[in-house]
Structures are given as C-alpha cells and as structure tokens.
Design a protein around this motif. Structure first.
Motif, PDB file in Angstrom:
ATOM      1  N   ALA A 178       0.658  -1.133   0.062  1.00  0.00           N
ATOM      2  CA  ALA A 178      -0.122   0.005  -0.085  1.00  0.00           C
ATOM      3  C   ALA A 178       0.794   1.322   0.201  1.00  0.00           C
ATOM      4  O   ALA A 178       0.622   2.384  -0.460  1.00  0.00           O
ATOM      5  CB  ALA A 178      -0.812  -0.075   1.220  1.00  0.00           C
ATOM      6  N   ALA A 179       1.955   1.246   0.574  1.00  0.00           N
ATOM      7  CA  ALA A 179       2.856   2.221   0.669  1.00  0.00           C
ATOM      8  C   ALA A 179       3.495   2.620  -0.674  1.00  0.00           C
ATOM      9  O   ALA A 179       3.858   3.619  -0.874  1.00  0.00           O
ATOM     10  CB  ALA A 179       3.955   2.198   1.916  1.00  0.00           C
ATOM     11  N   MET A 180       3.795   1.393  -1.206  1.00  0.00           N
ATOM     12  CA  MET A 180       4.322   1.516  -2.522  1.00  0.00           C
ATOM     13  C   MET A 180       3.548   2.074  -3.523  1.00  0.00           C
ATOM     14  O   MET A 180       3.911   2.998  -4.328  1.00  0.00           O
ATOM     15  CB  MET A 180       4.782   0.172  -2.995  1.00  0.00           C
ATOM     16  CG  MET A 180       6.042  -0.311  -2.374  1.00  0.00           C
ATOM     17  SD  MET A 180       7.501   0.313  -2.483  1.00  0.00           S
ATOM     18  CE  MET A 180       8.228  -0.509  -3.883  1.00  0.00           C
ATOM     19  N   GLN A 181       2.088   1.710  -3.334  1.00  0.00           N
ATOM     20  CA  GLN A 181       1.083   2.123  -4.295  1.00  0.00           C
ATOM     21  C   GLN A 181       0.905   3.596  -4.074  1.00  0.00           C
ATOM     22  O   GLN A 181       0.654   4.317  -5.140  1.00  0.00           O
ATOM     23  CB  GLN A 181      -0.292   1.429  -4.189  1.00  0.00           C
ATOM     24  CG  GLN A 181      -0.686   0.863  -5.354  1.00  0.00           C
ATOM     25  CD  GLN A 181      -1.525  -0.394  -5.191  1.00  0.00           C
ATOM     26  OE1 GLN A 181      -1.893  -0.710  -3.935  1.00  0.00           O
ATOM     27  NE2 GLN A 181      -1.878  -1.140  -6.425  1.00  0.00           N
ATOM     28  N   GLU A 182       1.093   3.999  -2.818  1.00  0.00           N
ATOM     29  CA  GLU A 182       0.901   5.452  -2.443  1.00  0.00           C
ATOM     30  C   GLU A 182       1.778   6.300  -3.236  1.00  0.00           C
ATOM     31  O   GLU A 182       1.693   7.340  -3.396  1.00  0.00           O
ATOM     32  CB  GLU A 182       0.898   5.690  -0.949  1.00  0.00           C
ATOM     33  CG  GLU A 182       0.430   7.142  -0.596  1.00  0.00           C
ATOM     34  CD  GLU A 182       0.721   7.394   1.126  1.00  0.00           C
ATOM     35  OE1 GLU A 182       1.225   8.457   1.364  1.00  0.00           O
ATOM     36  OE2 GLU A 182       0.855   6.359   1.905  1.00  0.00           O
ATOM     37  N   ALA A 183       3.038   5.673  -3.372  1.00  0.00           N
ATOM     38  CA  ALA A 183       4.349   6.352  -3.939  1.00  0.00           C
ATOM     39  C   ALA A 183       4.233   6.275  -5.590  1.00  0.00           C
ATOM     40  O   ALA A 183       5.342   6.559  -6.087  1.00  0.00           O
ATOM     41  CB  ALA A 183       5.482   6.080  -3.252  1.00  0.00           C
ATOM     42  N   PHE A 184       3.167   5.526  -6.040  1.00  0.00           N
ATOM     43  CA  PHE A 184       3.126   5.164  -7.326  1.00  0.00           C
ATOM     44  C   PHE A 184       4.481   4.314  -7.934  1.00  0.00           C
ATOM     45  O   PHE A 184       5.156   4.522  -8.858  1.00  0.00           O
ATOM     46  CB  PHE A 184       3.205   6.328  -8.374  1.00  0.00           C
ATOM     47  CG  PHE A 184       1.777   7.104  -8.116  1.00  0.00           C
ATOM     48  CD1 PHE A 184       0.790   6.743  -8.721  1.00  0.00           C
ATOM     49  CD2 PHE A 184       1.690   8.292  -7.364  1.00  0.00           C
ATOM     50  CE1 PHE A 184      -0.425   7.493  -8.505  1.00  0.00           C
ATOM     51  CE2 PHE A 184       0.664   8.839  -6.816  1.00  0.00           C
ATOM     52  CZ  PHE A 184      -0.646   8.521  -7.396  1.00  0.00           C
ATOM     53  N   LEU A 185       4.871   3.402  -6.887  1.00  0.00           N
ATOM     54  CA  LEU A 185       5.998   2.496  -7.213  1.00  0.00           C
ATOM     55  C   LEU A 185       5.547   1.093  -7.294  1.00  0.00           C
ATOM     56  O   LEU A 185       4.278   0.839  -7.012  1.00  0.00           O
ATOM     57  CB  LEU A 185       6.768   2.351  -5.991  1.00  0.00           C
ATOM     58  CG  LEU A 185       7.833   3.930  -5.703  1.00  0.00           C
ATOM     59  CD1 LEU A 185       8.420   3.802  -4.304  1.00  0.00           C
ATOM     60  CD2 LEU A 185       8.907   3.861  -6.916  1.00  0.00           C
ATOM     61  N   PRO A 186       6.390   0.064  -8.140  1.00  0.00           N
ATOM     62  CA  PRO A 186       5.690  -1.235  -8.199  1.00  0.00           C
ATOM     63  C   PRO A 186       5.535  -1.893  -6.861  1.00  0.00           C
ATOM     64  O   PRO A 186       5.993  -1.475  -5.957  1.00  0.00           O
ATOM     65  CB  PRO A 186       6.914  -1.930  -9.093  1.00  0.00           C
ATOM     66  CG  PRO A 186       7.989  -0.911  -8.734  1.00  0.00           C
ATOM     67  CD  PRO A 186       7.586   0.458  -8.719  1.00  0.00           C
ATOM     68  N   VAL A 187       4.443  -2.727  -6.876  1.00  0.00           N
ATOM     69  CA  VAL A 187       4.172  -3.439  -5.641  1.00  0.00           C
ATOM     70  C   VAL A 187       4.814  -4.987  -5.628  1.00  0.00           C
ATOM     71  O   VAL A 187       4.735  -5.670  -4.701  1.00  0.00           O
ATOM     72  CB  VAL A 187       2.922  -3.872  -5.454  1.00  0.00           C
ATOM     73  CG1 VAL A 187       1.923  -2.415  -5.430  1.00  0.00           C
ATOM     74  CG2 VAL A 187       2.097  -4.560  -6.524  1.00  0.00           C
ATOM     75  N   ASP A 188       5.695  -5.239  -6.619  1.00  0.00           N
ATOM     76  CA  ASP A 188       6.327  -6.527  -6.630  1.00  0.00           C
ATOM     77  C   ASP A 188       7.865  -6.524  -6.071  1.00  0.00           C
ATOM     78  O   ASP A 188       8.438  -7.190  -5.171  1.00  0.00           O
ATOM     79  CB  ASP A 188       6.420  -7.366  -7.903  1.00  0.00           C
ATOM     80  CG  ASP A 188       6.815  -6.471  -9.026  1.00  0.00           C
ATOM     81  OD1 ASP A 188       7.026  -5.191  -8.868  1.00  0.00           O
ATOM     82  OD2 ASP A 188       7.083  -7.222 -10.178  1.00  0.00           O
ATOM     83  N   ALA A 189       8.571  -5.508  -6.539  1.00  0.00           N
ATOM     84  CA  ALA A 189       9.898  -5.158  -6.218  1.00  0.00           C
ATOM     85  C   ALA A 189      10.388  -3.667  -5.914  1.00  0.00           C
ATOM     86  O   ALA A 189       9.492  -2.743  -6.561  1.00  0.00           O
ATOM     87  CB  ALA A 189      10.774  -5.929  -7.214  1.00  0.00           C
ATOM     88  N   LEU A 190      10.963  -3.466  -4.971  1.00  0.00           N
ATOM     89  CA  LEU A 190      11.347  -1.814  -4.752  1.00  0.00           C
ATOM     90  C   LEU A 190      12.580  -1.580  -5.526  1.00  0.00           C
ATOM     91  O   LEU A 190      13.752  -2.324  -5.551  1.00  0.00           O
ATOM     92  CB  LEU A 190      11.812  -1.772  -3.295  1.00  0.00           C
ATOM     93  CG  LEU A 190      12.374  -0.596  -2.557  1.00  0.00           C
ATOM     94  CD1 LEU A 190      11.320   0.563  -2.913  1.00  0.00           C
ATOM     95  CD2 LEU A 190      12.810  -0.527  -1.511  1.00  0.00           C
ATOM     96  N   PRO A 191      12.637  -0.475  -6.476  1.00  0.00           N
ATOM     97  CA  PRO A 191      13.977  -0.196  -6.993  1.00  0.00           C
ATOM     98  C   PRO A 191      14.786   0.716  -6.109  1.00  0.00           C
ATOM     99  O   PRO A 191      14.467   1.751  -5.750  1.00  0.00           O
ATOM    100  CB  PRO A 191      13.592   0.753  -8.369  1.00  0.00           C
ATOM    101  CG  PRO A 191      11.899   0.898  -8.073  1.00  0.00           C
ATOM    102  CD  PRO A 191      11.531   0.249  -6.755  1.00  0.00           C
ATOM    103  N   ILE A 192      15.841   0.271  -5.631  1.00  0.00           N
ATOM    104  CA  ILE A 192      16.741   0.901  -4.940  1.00  0.00           C
ATOM    105  C   ILE A 192      17.835   1.471  -5.580  1.00  0.00           C
ATOM    106  O   ILE A 192      18.634   0.886  -6.249  1.00  0.00           O
ATOM    107  CB  ILE A 192      17.349  -0.221  -3.667  1.00  0.00           C
ATOM    108  CG1 ILE A 192      16.253  -0.674  -2.701  1.00  0.00           C
ATOM    109  CG2 ILE A 192      18.402   0.506  -2.739  1.00  0.00           C
ATOM    110  CD1 ILE A 192      16.652  -1.845  -2.023  1.00  0.00           C
TER     111      ILE A 192
END
Ligand SMILES: [Zn+2]
Length: 332
Positions: free
Chosen positions: A86-100
């Motif tokens: 949900a936090a990823m979605q709030e930031a318009f980021l993918p929900v499967d993997a975090l791009p670091i």
C-alpha cells in the motif's frame, strides 16, 4: 493490458512468490535488445546521472550508481506485505519489487575533492555499476580524489573502492572510515562466530580494506573529519553507521547515508525496519531523531537510497514524515 499489468500481478500468486533475488529479477527486466545496446550508443540509456548543487561555498555533486530491484516480500521485517504494498502504491511504485538507487556525493572545495561512499564498483546488480561513467561525465577523474569518506561497510557503499580483480580505484585518496565500524567488522573472532550467511560481508570488508589496512584513517563521532564535514553518530543500520553535517556559511546539508532506505517506505513509516538494519531498535531511534531534526530545523538532506538526485527536505506528516525532493535547477 499494459495498464492493468500491475493490478493483475498484485492479485496473483506470482506477486507473493519468492522472486529469486536481485540478479534474476534484474535480468528479466533488462534482457531486451535496446537495453543491451553498446554504451557508446544512446540506446535506451539516460543522460549521465550527476547533479550539482551548492552548500555555501561548497559544490556538491550527486553521482548515481544505477539501481537494484529488491523483492518486496520480506524486505520490511515488522510490517505486513500488504501494508508495504500500500505504501508503494501510494508512492506510485511497483508492488512486486523496490527499485533501490545508489547515490554518492562528491564535495568540491577549491581543488580538493572529497567523495562520500563509493558505490557498488563492479560487484553490484546488472542495473548498477554506472558510477565511474557518471563520475567521469561530471568531469572528475579517480586520480583527483583526495579523500574517500565511508559511512559504513555494506558492499554498496565500499565496493567502489576496489575492483573485483583487486585494483584500487582511487590511487591517491586517503580512505576514512568510522572507528566503530572498523572495530566491529575487522574483529576476526566475531567473523568466525558469525552465521554462515553473514560471513561473506566480513570477508568483503577484508577484501576491500585488507591491502590498505595500515593506511585507513579511522574517525570518531562529532568530529570535523574533512573541511566543513562533521560526523554524526547514526548507529543501528550497522554498529558504526555514520551520517554527516556539511556546513558552509549559513547553509547546511544533512547527509543521511542509510538512516533510511527508500523514503517512500521509511520516511513515511519511520518505525518500519528494513532487513538491512542490523540493530532494528537502535536504527529506528536514530531514524526518528534524524528525521525530526531535519524537519524541525528545515535542513536540506541527502540520502544514499532516495530517487536521484536524492536531495530535498523532510516534512512532518501524520505519525511519520514526507520526503520533498529539491526542485531541479539548471544552475548549481
Ligand atoms: Zn546502503
């Protein structure tokens, strides 16, 4: 199809399945003809990843070292996957993997060059390892670096000091490391007792620093370790993890190192713990203290793992904070 792909993935077992690590994921995403084009062609590559800004008289250059995708499953130790998604979605980021992303800083003071952290060198994910290209594109040469200041001994911060084949990357630089970090990782007894999965990290520290051990300068906390650069104890992520205050005239920059990983998760939710935080409780207290200081004093910040160029401000929001990126400027 493209529009709904994220939604479909989020609802399938695939999204929740173990994803086989950064390398496998990164290869899936980069094995396209355009991305594998020669670096001498523009292909699908961006313009060089460097960005200059001023802190008083000091010119700061953020140098990007690409990124690595980290499966989201298990990444935050003390939150449910659905809350992290949900936090990823709030930031318009993918929900499967975090791009670091990885972002080092170069400080130019007259003709003196100080580098803070060194990137992944030639040992990172296939989507990382862009550092040298970007550093050179910014007009720098590794032979010019006078000082390399290291915040902590995780590979993405130290591997740029020495190539896989053993070559030292900054032949003329004095290397400065936190005393507490050195004491922890260079302790052979501790390495021998470490769980198998941790031994590689100790061995990597020896690979990088072993050949220059007698010349490595170890620094303490609350010290001016380079002109205008003061070390701040920010322990928890690792035992000697260090942040910095860069001060020039009335300008200040809080260099956060890994006080947080991606701001969309850990600035918004400062009590969450990334699996990389070695002492989760201490790291959480450090994060609260540093973010609170940045917010209440309205001090500009730089993060190692924020989206490039990884500088901006911190605002209080609810029970957490919000990272407000600095506005891109065509002039430093
Ligand atoms: Zn890091």
């Amino acid at each position: 199809m493209t529009i709904t792909r994220r939604g479909i993935l989020a609802g399938t077992a695939l999204a929740a399945a173990p994803l086989g690590g950064i390398t496998a994921l990164a290869q899936t995403h980069t094995a396209t003809p355009s991305a594998s084009a020669s670096p001498t062609t523009t292909g699908s590559r961006q313009a060089p990843g460097f960005y200059r800004y001023k802190v008083g008289d000091i010119e700061v250059t953020a140098i990007n070292d690409g990124f690595a995708r980290r499966p989201l499953e298990g990444f935050v130790r003390n939150a449910e996957l659905k809350d992290v998604q949900a936090a990823m979605q709030e930031a318009f980021l993918p929900v499967d993997a975090l791009p670091i992303t990885f972002n080092t800083l170069v400080l130019s003071q007259g003709d003196r060059l100080t580098l803070i952290d060194s990137g992944n060198g030639d040992m990172g994910a296939p989507t990382a390892g862009r550092w040298m290209e970007n550093f050179r594109a910014a007009g720098f040469d590794p032979g010019q670096v006078d000082t390399v200041v290291i915040s902590h001994f995780h590979g993405d911060h130290i591997n740029g000091l020495r190539l896989k084949d053993g070559t030292a990357v900054f032949p003329n630089a004095e290397v400065m490391v936190p005393e507490a970090e050195w004491a922890f990782w260079m302790d052979d007894a501790r390495m021998n007792q470490a769980p198998e999965g941790m031994k590689g990290a100790y061995q990597n520290v020896r690979r990088v620093f072993g050949p220059i051990a007698k010349d490595v300068k170890r620094y303490g906390m609350d010290k001016e370790i380079a002109p205008s650069l003061t070390s701040i104890a920010a322990h928890g992520h690792t035992p000697g993890h260090t942040a910095y205050m860069l001060s020039s005239g009335s300008d200040r920059l809080m260099i956060m190192s890994d006080v947080t990983n991606h701001p969309a998760l850990f600035v918004r939710h400062p009590d969450w713990s990334a699996i990389f935080d070695m002492d989760a409780d201490q790291a959480r207290a450090t994060r609260r203290r540093m973010l609170d200081m940045a917010a209440s004093e309205r001090t500009q910040v730089a993060f190692y793992h924020a989206p490039f160029p990884a500088t901006g401000h911190i605002a209080k929001e609810g029970n957490g904070y919000r990272f407000v990126p600095a506005q891109w400027s065509s002039q430093d």
